[in-house]
Design a protein around this motif. Structure first.
Motif, short mmCIF file in Angstrom:
data_model
loop_
_atom_site.label_atom_id
_atom_site.label_comp_id
_atom_site.label_asym_id
_atom_site.label_seq_id
_atom_site.Cartn_x
_atom_site.Cartn_y
_atom_site.Cartn_z
N THR A 48 -4.47 -19.87 -2.57
CA THR A 48 -4.32 -20.03 -4.01
C THR A 48 -3.43 -18.93 -4.55
O THR A 48 -2.64 -19.15 -5.47
CB THR A 48 -5.70 -19.95 -4.70
OG1 THR A 48 -6.58 -20.86 -4.05
CG2 THR A 48 -5.61 -20.27 -6.17
N TYR A 49 -3.56 -17.74 -3.96
CA TYR A 49 -2.87 -16.54 -4.44
C TYR A 49 -2.19 -15.82 -3.28
O TYR A 49 -2.63 -15.91 -2.14
CB TYR A 49 -3.85 -15.57 -5.09
CG TYR A 49 -4.69 -16.16 -6.17
CD1 TYR A 49 -4.17 -16.38 -7.44
CD2 TYR A 49 -6.02 -16.50 -5.94
CE1 TYR A 49 -4.94 -16.93 -8.45
CE2 TYR A 49 -6.79 -17.05 -6.94
CZ TYR A 49 -6.25 -17.25 -8.19
OH TYR A 49 -7.02 -17.80 -9.18
N LEU A 69 6.60 -20.22 -1.52
CA LEU A 69 6.63 -21.27 -2.54
C LEU A 69 7.27 -22.56 -2.04
O LEU A 69 6.91 -23.65 -2.50
CB LEU A 69 7.32 -20.77 -3.80
CG LEU A 69 6.54 -19.71 -4.58
CD1 LEU A 69 7.38 -19.15 -5.72
CD2 LEU A 69 5.22 -20.28 -5.11
N ASP A 74 2.31 -24.54 -5.43
CA ASP A 74 1.33 -24.21 -6.47
C ASP A 74 0.70 -22.83 -6.30
O ASP A 74 -0.16 -22.44 -7.08
CB ASP A 74 0.25 -25.28 -6.53
CG ASP A 74 -0.51 -25.41 -5.22
OD1 ASP A 74 0.02 -24.99 -4.17
OD2 ASP A 74 -1.63 -25.95 -5.24
N MET A 75 1.13 -22.07 -5.30
CA MET A 75 0.59 -20.73 -5.07
C MET A 75 1.05 -19.78 -6.17
O MET A 75 2.19 -19.81 -6.59
CB MET A 75 1.08 -20.21 -3.71
CG MET A 75 0.51 -18.86 -3.33
SD MET A 75 1.22 -18.18 -1.81
CE MET A 75 0.91 -19.48 -0.65
N ARG A 76 0.12 -18.94 -6.64
CA ARG A 76 0.46 -17.92 -7.64
C ARG A 76 0.69 -16.61 -6.90
O ARG A 76 -0.16 -16.16 -6.15
CB ARG A 76 -0.66 -17.79 -8.66
CG ARG A 76 -0.82 -19.08 -9.46
CD ARG A 76 -1.94 -18.99 -10.42
NE ARG A 76 -1.46 -18.27 -11.61
CZ ARG A 76 -2.16 -18.17 -12.71
NH1 ARG A 76 -3.35 -18.70 -12.80
NH2 ARG A 76 -1.68 -17.52 -13.74
N VAL A 78 1.97 -12.49 -6.91
CA VAL A 78 2.25 -11.23 -7.59
C VAL A 78 3.04 -10.36 -6.62
O VAL A 78 2.68 -10.22 -5.46
CB VAL A 78 0.94 -10.51 -8.00
CG1 VAL A 78 1.23 -9.09 -8.45
CG2 VAL A 78 0.23 -11.27 -9.10
N HIS A 98 4.59 -14.98 -10.10
CA HIS A 98 3.84 -15.12 -11.34
C HIS A 98 3.85 -13.82 -12.15
O HIS A 98 3.86 -13.84 -13.37
CB HIS A 98 2.40 -15.54 -11.02
CG HIS A 98 1.53 -15.74 -12.21
ND1 HIS A 98 1.68 -16.80 -13.06
CD2 HIS A 98 0.52 -15.00 -12.71
CE1 HIS A 98 0.79 -16.72 -14.03
NE2 HIS A 98 0.07 -15.63 -13.83
N ASN A 99 3.86 -12.69 -11.42
CA ASN A 99 3.83 -11.39 -12.08
C ASN A 99 4.38 -10.33 -11.12
O ASN A 99 4.63 -10.61 -9.95
CB ASN A 99 2.40 -11.04 -12.51
CG ASN A 99 2.35 -10.26 -13.79
OD1 ASN A 99 3.23 -9.45 -14.07
ND2 ASN A 99 1.32 -10.48 -14.58
N PHE A 114 -2.82 -11.91 -12.03
CA PHE A 114 -2.98 -13.34 -11.78
C PHE A 114 -3.58 -14.05 -12.98
O PHE A 114 -3.61 -15.26 -13.04
CB PHE A 114 -3.90 -13.58 -10.58
CG PHE A 114 -3.25 -13.35 -9.26
CD1 PHE A 114 -2.09 -14.01 -8.89
CD2 PHE A 114 -3.81 -12.46 -8.35
CE1 PHE A 114 -1.50 -13.81 -7.66
CE2 PHE A 114 -3.23 -12.25 -7.12
CZ PHE A 114 -2.08 -12.91 -6.77
N GLU A 116 -6.78 -13.57 -13.71
CA GLU A 116 -8.14 -13.87 -13.25
C GLU A 116 -9.14 -12.77 -13.63
O GLU A 116 -10.23 -12.74 -13.11
CB GLU A 116 -8.16 -14.04 -11.73
CG GLU A 116 -7.35 -15.20 -11.24
CD GLU A 116 -7.89 -16.54 -11.73
OE1 GLU A 116 -9.11 -16.70 -11.80
OE2 GLU A 116 -7.08 -17.40 -12.06
#
Length: 175
Positions: A48-49, A69, A74-76, A78, A98-99, A114, A116
């Motif tokens: 997921t991350y 990617l 859909d992976m986030r 950082v 994502h960041n 994230f 979260e």
């Protein structure tokens, strides 16, 4: 909710500490020391991350971000770096991250990046950057504009190539 997380960092000590901290928070964490190991982990797990270091040995973390990617859109992700600049932050976001965080970052900062974390967002600093920091940012911007070519960057900045190399080998100055 699936809490699988991949850490791609050549700094084994930092990676292990971050892994242990995130595992205590309920994440299933895999650690990879290079892009090859990261892509192999991706064949075995769905993440997921991901937390990716900007410089992994001689590899670019931005290439790793793109590869991850390409295989799992859909992976986030950082991106972490010890040598932060606005130019590299922009490159990371353009690559699909994502960041972007500066090292050392703890688990709470990673989770906040994230989105979260339960904590409040970090406020924007009201104090402007120092002149030394602005100079570092300018050098990074010109270096990016010349695709990392140090000689061309030195010519564009009007400084000797060795002087530029010494400046680049130093850690960036704080805000």
């Amino acid at each position: 909710m699936d809490l699988n997380l991949l850490i791609v960092d050549d700094d084994q000590t930092f990676g292990e500490i971050l892994k242990r901290s995130l595992t205590r928070r309920g994440y299933q964490v895999s650690l990879a020391a290079n892009s090859f190991a990261a892509l192999q982990s991706l064949e075995q797990h769905i993440f997921t991350y991901a937390v990716v270091d900007l410089k992994i040995g001689s590899e670019s973390g931005l290439d790793v971000v793109r590869e991850l990617l390409a295989r799992q859109s859909d992976m986030r992700i950082v991106v972490l770096t010890g040598y932060s600049s606005i130019a590299t932050a922009v490159q990371a976001i353009k690559a699909g991250a994502h960041n972007y965080l500066c090292k050392p970052a703890d688990a709470d900062e990673v989770l906040a990046a994230f989105g979260e974390s339960e904590s409040e967002p970090i406020p924007i600093a009201s104090q402007p950057h120092s002149v030394d920091r602005l100079a570092w940012e300018h050098i990074q911007k010109v270096l990016c504009a010349h695709q990392g070519n140090i000689s061309a960057t030195a010519r564009a900045l009007g400084m000797h190539r060795r002087t530029l190399q010494r400046k680049l080998n130093k850690r960036p100055v704080k805000q």
